[in-house]
Write a protein that holds these residues in place. Structure first.
Motif, PDB file in Angstrom:
ATOM      1  N   THR A  72     -38.875  88.550  36.692  1.00 41.49           N
ATOM      2  CA  THR A  72     -38.283  88.063  38.232  1.00 41.49           C
ATOM      3  C   THR A  72     -36.893  88.484  38.131  1.00 41.49           C
ATOM      4  OG1 THR A  72     -37.725  85.812  37.288  1.00 41.49           O
ATOM      5  CG2 THR A  72     -39.823  85.989  38.215  1.00 41.49           C
ATOM      6  N   HIS A  73     -36.183  89.079  37.219  1.00 33.03           N
ATOM      7  CA  HIS A  73     -34.870  89.500  37.395  1.00 33.03           C
ATOM      8  C   HIS A  73     -34.727  91.096  37.430  1.00 33.03           C
ATOM      9  CE1 HIS A  73     -34.309  85.161  36.814  1.00 33.03           C
ATOM     10  NE2 HIS A  73     -32.627  85.443  36.931  1.00 33.03           N
ATOM     11  N   SER A  74     -35.904  91.534  38.027  1.00 33.08           N
ATOM     12  CA  SER A  74     -35.857  93.189  37.647  1.00 33.08           C
ATOM     13  C   SER A  74     -36.029  93.856  39.206  1.00 33.08           C
ATOM     14  CB  SER A  74     -37.258  93.389  36.922  1.00 33.08           C
ATOM     15  OG  SER A  74     -38.300  93.304  37.527  1.00 33.08           O
ATOM     16  N   SER A 104     -28.207  89.347  45.138  1.00 34.27           N
ATOM     17  CA  SER A 104     -26.973  88.770  44.770  1.00 34.27           C
ATOM     18  C   SER A 104     -27.173  87.802  43.387  1.00 34.27           C
ATOM     19  CB  SER A 104     -26.508  87.580  45.982  1.00 34.27           C
ATOM     20  OG  SER A 104     -27.420  86.391  46.011  1.00 34.27           O
ATOM     21  N   HIS A 105     -28.416  87.250  43.354  1.00 30.38           N
ATOM     22  CA  HIS A 105     -28.671  86.483  41.909  1.00 30.38           C
ATOM     23  C   HIS A 105     -28.590  87.520  40.714  1.00 30.38           C
ATOM     24  CE1 HIS A 105     -31.099  83.408  40.083  1.00 30.38           C
ATOM     25  NE2 HIS A 105     -31.066  84.448  39.197  1.00 30.38           N
ATOM     26  N   TYR A 106     -29.174  88.806  41.035  1.00 27.94           N
ATOM     27  CA  TYR A 106     -29.247  89.477  40.016  1.00 27.94           C
ATOM     28  C   TYR A 106     -27.639  90.048  39.594  1.00 27.94           C
ATOM     29  CZ  TYR A 106     -34.096  90.882  40.961  1.00 27.94           C
ATOM     30  OH  TYR A 106     -35.685  91.082  41.032  1.00 27.94           O
ATOM     31  N   LEU A 108     -24.995  88.176  40.139  1.00 26.98           N
ATOM     32  CA  LEU A 108     -24.503  87.032  39.330  1.00 26.98           C
ATOM     33  C   LEU A 108     -24.998  86.831  37.911  1.00 26.98           C
ATOM     34  CD1 LEU A 108     -24.075  84.494  42.033  1.00 26.98           C
ATOM     35  CD2 LEU A 108     -22.322  85.448  41.006  1.00 26.98           C
ATOM     36  N   ASP A 109     -26.199  87.101  37.566  1.00 25.60           N
ATOM     37  CA  ASP A 109     -26.687  86.994  36.311  1.00 25.60           C
ATOM     38  C   ASP A 109     -26.334  88.163  35.372  1.00 25.60           C
ATOM     39  OD1 ASP A 109     -27.814  84.528  36.860  1.00 25.60           O
ATOM     40  OD2 ASP A 109     -29.932  85.316  36.719  1.00 25.60           O
ATOM     41  N   MET A 110     -25.964  89.304  35.993  1.00 23.33           N
ATOM     42  CA  MET A 110     -25.409  90.443  35.458  1.00 23.33           C
ATOM     43  C   MET A 110     -24.095  90.029  34.921  1.00 23.33           C
ATOM     44  SD  MET A 110     -26.309  94.015  37.033  1.00 23.33           S
ATOM     45  CE  MET A 110     -27.252  93.784  38.402  1.00 23.33           C
TER      46      MET A 110
END
Ligand SMILES: [Zn+2]
Length: 162
Positions: A72-74, A104-106, A108-110
């Motif tokens: 879900t983060h790909s 934007s989520h990706y 920030l998590d990066m």
């Protein structure tokens, strides 16, 4: 990153897109709303997240199948969502908003130490050169910057409408 930071990231990203792409006013509101949803969506893999608590069973299934911060983060999930949205959702502002929020989520998590499996199913962890820990002081600073950015972009968007 916490759910709150992701919501702020979604608002800032949605407003930035609406501002620079000159999205008309009613569409801009829909787009920013969709962007917030998109910003929360990837954490469906995590039962304790805002969206994971809402869709508990689905969250459990995804977490069991893929684990946290993988599928879900790909980019694969992003492309799949784009295909699904383009097929079933006729509103372009909703589709753009969801995808921008996810991106934007990706991002920030990066910027966290754990990074994300952006190229899932390949087992490559992607993170930015400078990272922080979830819930840290740095995250608070990021949240403040995103808030200031949102207020500025919100103001600019409203000014464009006048
Ligand atoms: Zn996440």
């Amino acid at each position: 990153m916490t759910g709150k930071t992701h919501i702020l990231g979604g608002i800032a990203a949605g407003l930035a897109y609406a501002h620079f792409e000159h999205v008309p006013d009613s569409d801009a509101i829909i787009l920013v709303g969709a962007s917030v949803v998109g910003a929360l969506l990837p954490d469906i893999c995590h039962g304790g997240s805002i969206i994971g608590r809402k869709f508990h069973i689905l969250s459990k299934i995804i977490n069991t199948l893929f684990g946290h911060r993988t599928f879900t983060h790909s980019l694969l999930f992003l492309v799949l969502m784009a295909m699904i949205m383009n097929t079933y959702v006729s509103n372009e502002a909703i589709t753009s908003g969801i995808l921008i929020g996810m991106a934007s989520h990706y991002l920030l998590d990066m910027s966290t130490k754990n990074g994300i499996k952006l190229f899932f199913p390949l087992d490559i962890t992607v993170r930015l050169p400078i990272t922080t820990k979830t819930g840290s002081q740095v995250e608070h600073v990021v949240a403040i910057v995103l808030t200031v950015l949102s207020v500025y972009l919100g103001f600019e968007t409203i000014r464009d409408l006048l």
